[in-house]
Scaffold this motif. Sequence first.
Motif, PDB file in Angstrom:
ATOM      1  N   VAL A 195      62.761  56.008  59.164  1.00 27.69           N
ATOM      2  CA  VAL A 195      63.110  55.278  57.936  1.00 27.69           C
ATOM      3  C   VAL A 195      62.987  53.783  58.206  1.00 27.69           C
ATOM      4  O   VAL A 195      63.232  53.327  59.326  1.00 27.69           O
ATOM      5  N   PRO A 196      62.590  53.008  57.184  1.00 27.14           N
ATOM      6  CA  PRO A 196      62.492  51.564  57.417  1.00 27.14           C
ATOM      7  C   PRO A 196      63.861  51.021  57.813  1.00 27.14           C
ATOM      8  O   PRO A 196      64.864  51.344  57.169  1.00 27.14           O
ATOM      9  N   ALA A 197      63.896  50.239  58.887  1.00 30.17           N
ATOM     10  CA  ALA A 197      65.171  49.643  59.310  1.00 30.17           C
ATOM     11  C   ALA A 197      65.315  48.296  58.609  1.00 30.17           C
ATOM     12  O   ALA A 197      64.326  47.587  58.408  1.00 30.17           O
ATOM     13  N   LEU A 198      66.543  47.963  58.253  1.00 31.07           N
ATOM     14  CA  LEU A 198      66.786  46.729  57.511  1.00 31.07           C
ATOM     15  C   LEU A 198      67.074  45.552  58.453  1.00 31.07           C
ATOM     16  O   LEU A 198      67.476  44.482  58.022  1.00 31.07           O
ATOM     17  N   ALA A 199      66.890  45.793  59.745  1.00 32.34           N
ATOM     18  CA  ALA A 199      66.964  44.731  60.751  1.00 32.34           C
ATOM     19  C   ALA A 199      66.147  45.222  61.934  1.00 32.34           C
ATOM     20  O   ALA A 199      66.040  46.432  62.149  1.00 32.34           O
ATOM     21  N   ARG A 200      65.580  44.297  62.690  1.00 33.51           N
ATOM     22  CA  ARG A 200      64.785  44.723  63.855  1.00 33.51           C
ATOM     23  C   ARG A 200      65.610  45.569  64.802  1.00 33.51           C
ATOM     24  O   ARG A 200      65.104  46.469  65.433  1.00 33.51           O
ATOM     25  N   GLU A 201      66.875  45.203  64.948  1.00 29.06           N
ATOM     26  CA  GLU A 201      67.732  45.972  65.836  1.00 29.06           C
ATOM     27  C   GLU A 201      68.825  46.636  64.992  1.00 29.06           C
ATOM     28  O   GLU A 201      69.997  46.614  65.331  1.00 29.06           O
ATOM     29  N   GLY A 202      68.394  47.228  63.895  1.00 28.17           N
ATOM     30  CA  GLY A 202      69.316  47.822  62.923  1.00 28.17           C
ATOM     31  C   GLY A 202      69.466  49.315  63.168  1.00 28.17           C
ATOM     32  O   GLY A 202      68.643  50.118  62.723  1.00 28.17           O
ATOM     33  N   TYR A 203      70.555  49.705  63.839  1.00 24.26           N
ATOM     34  CA  TYR A 203      70.720  51.105  64.247  1.00 24.26           C
ATOM     35  C   TYR A 203      71.428  51.959  63.194  1.00 24.26           C
ATOM     36  O   TYR A 203      71.666  53.141  63.414  1.00 24.26           O
TER      37      TYR A 203
ATOM     38  N   GLY B 113      57.881  57.825  52.648  1.00 25.25           N
ATOM     39  CA  GLY B 113      59.069  56.973  52.759  1.00 25.25           C
ATOM     40  C   GLY B 113      60.240  57.554  51.979  1.00 25.25           C
ATOM     41  O   GLY B 113      61.358  57.662  52.498  1.00 25.25           O
ATOM     42  N   VAL B 114      59.978  57.980  50.751  1.00 26.29           N
ATOM     43  CA  VAL B 114      61.051  58.537  49.913  1.00 26.29           C
ATOM     44  C   VAL B 114      61.603  59.801  50.576  1.00 26.29           C
ATOM     45  O   VAL B 114      62.815  60.017  50.676  1.00 26.29           O
ATOM     46  N   ASP B 115      60.697  60.608  51.089  1.00 25.80           N
ATOM     47  CA  ASP B 115      61.081  61.857  51.739  1.00 25.80           C
ATOM     48  C   ASP B 115      61.981  61.593  52.962  1.00 25.80           C
ATOM     49  O   ASP B 115      63.027  62.224  53.142  1.00 25.80           O
ATOM     50  N   GLU B 116      61.560  60.622  53.779  1.00 26.95           N
ATOM     51  CA  GLU B 116      62.317  60.330  55.004  1.00 26.95           C
ATOM     52  C   GLU B 116      63.681  59.713  54.682  1.00 26.95           C
ATOM     53  O   GLU B 116      64.687  60.052  55.294  1.00 26.95           O
ATOM     54  N   ILE B 117      63.714  58.807  53.707  1.00 28.26           N
ATOM     55  CA  ILE B 117      64.993  58.163  53.357  1.00 28.26           C
ATOM     56  C   ILE B 117      65.944  59.208  52.767  1.00 28.26           C
ATOM     57  O   ILE B 117      67.131  59.250  53.096  1.00 28.26           O
ATOM     58  N   SER B 118      65.415  60.106  51.939  1.00 20.31           N
ATOM     59  CA  SER B 118      66.265  61.150  51.364  1.00 20.31           C
ATOM     60  C   SER B 118      66.854  62.021  52.478  1.00 20.31           C
ATOM     61  O   SER B 118      68.049  62.352  52.459  1.00 20.31           O
ATOM     62  N   GLY B 119      66.021  62.361  53.460  1.00 23.20           N
ATOM     63  CA  GLY B 119      66.485  63.187  54.579  1.00 23.20           C
ATOM     64  C   GLY B 119      67.555  62.475  55.399  1.00 23.20           C
ATOM     65  O   GLY B 119      68.431  63.103  55.985  1.00 23.20           O
ATOM     66  N   SER B 120      67.464  61.134  55.440  1.00 24.90           N
ATOM     67  CA  SER B 120      68.459  60.373  56.190  1.00 24.90           C
ATOM     68  C   SER B 120      69.813  60.393  55.488  1.00 24.90           C
ATOM     69  O   SER B 120      70.861  60.471  56.119  1.00 24.90           O
ATOM     70  N   LEU B 121      69.760  60.334  54.162  1.00 28.47           N
ATOM     71  CA  LEU B 121      71.008  60.195  53.407  1.00 28.47           C
ATOM     72  C   LEU B 121      71.615  61.547  53.023  1.00 28.47           C
ATOM     73  O   LEU B 121      72.803  61.655  52.788  1.00 28.47           O
ATOM     74  N   ILE B 122      70.753  62.586  52.962  1.00 32.44           N
ATOM     75  CA  ILE B 122      71.243  63.887  52.470  1.00 32.44           C
ATOM     76  C   ILE B 122      70.997  64.933  53.564  1.00 32.44           C
ATOM     77  O   ILE B 122      69.864  65.376  53.796  1.00 32.44           O
TER      78      ILE B 122
ATOM     79  N   PRO C 187      60.139  47.303  61.774  1.00 36.93           N
ATOM     80  CA  PRO C 187      61.011  48.249  62.493  1.00 36.93           C
ATOM     81  C   PRO C 187      61.254  49.537  61.709  1.00 36.93           C
ATOM     82  O   PRO C 187      61.547  49.497  60.512  1.00 36.93           O
ATOM     83  N   PHE C 188      61.110  50.652  62.386  1.00 35.75           N
ATOM     84  CA  PHE C 188      61.401  51.965  61.773  1.00 35.75           C
ATOM     85  C   PHE C 188      62.465  52.666  62.601  1.00 35.75           C
ATOM     86  O   PHE C 188      62.272  52.885  63.797  1.00 35.75           O
ATOM     87  N   ARG C 189      63.567  52.999  61.943  1.00 31.66           N
ATOM     88  CA  ARG C 189      64.653  53.667  62.664  1.00 31.66           C
ATOM     89  C   ARG C 189      64.387  55.170  62.745  1.00 31.66           C
ATOM     90  O   ARG C 189      63.859  55.760  61.793  1.00 31.66           O
ATOM     91  N   GLY C 190      64.752  55.729  63.870  1.00 26.65           N
ATOM     92  CA  GLY C 190      64.667  57.183  64.047  1.00 26.65           C
ATOM     93  C   GLY C 190      66.071  57.701  64.290  1.00 26.65           C
ATOM     94  O   GLY C 190      66.742  57.262  65.221  1.00 26.65           O
ATOM     95  N   GLU C 191      66.514  58.629  63.445  1.00 21.74           N
ATOM     96  CA  GLU C 191      67.881  59.147  63.573  1.00 21.74           C
ATOM     97  C   GLU C 191      67.841  60.572  64.129  1.00 21.74           C
ATOM     98  O   GLU C 191      66.926  61.337  63.816  1.00 21.74           O
TER      99      GLU C 191
END
Length: 410
Positions: free
Chosen positions: A281-289, A319-328, A231-235
Amino acid sequence: MGGRAAGRSGRGDRIGIVGGGIVGIALARALSQRGHEVTVLEKEARLAEHQTGHNSGVVHAGLYYKPGSLKAELCAAGRVLTRDFCAEKGLPYREVGKLVVAVDESELGALADIERRSIENGVPDLARIDDVGRLREIEPHVAGIAAVHSPHTAVVDYASITESMAQDVRAAGGGIRLGHEVTGIRLEHGRVRVTTPVSDDVFDRLIVCAGLQSDVVAKLVGADPSPKILPFRGEYWELAPERTDLVKGMIYPVPDPRFPFLGVHFTRGVYDNVHVGPNAVPALAREGYGWLTISPKDTWQSLTWPGAGSLAKQHWRMGVDEISGSLIKPLYYGKARRFIPELRMSDLAHKSAAGVRAQAWGRGGELLDDFAVDQVGPVTLVRNAPSPAATSSMAIAEYLLEHHLAATTA
Ligand SMILES: Cc1cc2nc3c(=O)[nH]c(=O)nc-3n(C[C@H](O)[C@H](O)[C@H](O)COP(=O)(O)OP(=O)(O)OC[C@H]3O[C@@H](n4cnc5c(N)ncnc54)[C@H](O)[C@@H]3O)c2cc1C
């Protein structure tokens, strides 16, 4: 693609469908309109609760897909079917048009590839734009040196479309049972026993359209656990209402061909809101919003999947780029501002509902790009239905009828 239907089904067969997303409901509609007895089993309390109700709402015109692929074929057919369905039912369908924009020269090669593919895929009225003046006529605030423009790319509300198709299913006598999570599937003398905590049915045919759970349900029937859904989350961020005039239609980046997702884009939705996203970003659950929804089981299964190492090796930088964009937020903003220099950080007013993509990967960590269907006796398993499967849903239904449920169309 897996094998074709082992058995044939005919009128009078009892047909079960697992999943009340747009693919399951489009199929239920197509079958019930041909006079079949159809029952949809959906685990949630309402339809379209997962991918179908959490996406960008875009009716794609087929720009990106490999010519000759199922995605290319079914997206083109699905766009027209979706347009006509919305017209028939009086549902909103707006051709706001889409620009795929190259911001600098390094993107011109990939833009030319998209143009070539679009032409091969027969995207209607596609135009290449090299004149910045013309670019600004279409999107007055965009920055870029070249683009392709698809005027018939549209926006809709996929949850309403699903609900409207479900009304057709009910009107034709089909059953839609909510709160029915399929926990057991057993083959019995060429038929299929399907159990949920509250029901027990025997069907002649079963079609599984379980989205994020497609590999889990496939395992219930003894199918190959590969492809696996990671699962990959899209925010998304929402533009402040007073700044939505920055975007008239859709503004997309030139996607990185090594990556399955299209990149953060601007979309004027069917209700005139403008959203920016999604990232991946990788989701930590299949239905992890959200980051706080964690399923140790899903995360463990993702990490121990044989392909996980090779996938991480190929895509760690992204992955690092996307996770950073999610958090910052400033990093996310920086990506968006490339396309609209006037954008201010405060214009990204708030985050809106995220979506989680069901993306299928093989054992070796290879991406399964095209739609994929497997067959186990009388059970048809939709194994991979990522974007543009919402656009394509009615054409996917026709495809399944023709290739996997052949006699049902007679
Ligand atoms: C962020 C994001 C943006 C996207 N943007 C677009 C776009 O703009 N255009 C486009 O065409 N596509 C887009 N997509 C893709 C599109 O949303 C999906 O391809 C499409 O919705 C898939 O539909 P589905 O019915 O297969 O899956 P889903 O909508 O996920 O439905 C599957 C259903 O199965 C049910 N289910 C699962 N397991 C069980 C079980 N054991 N028993 C009973 N029920 C079960 C689930 O509860 C769910 O309701 C996007 C997806 C995401 C996540």
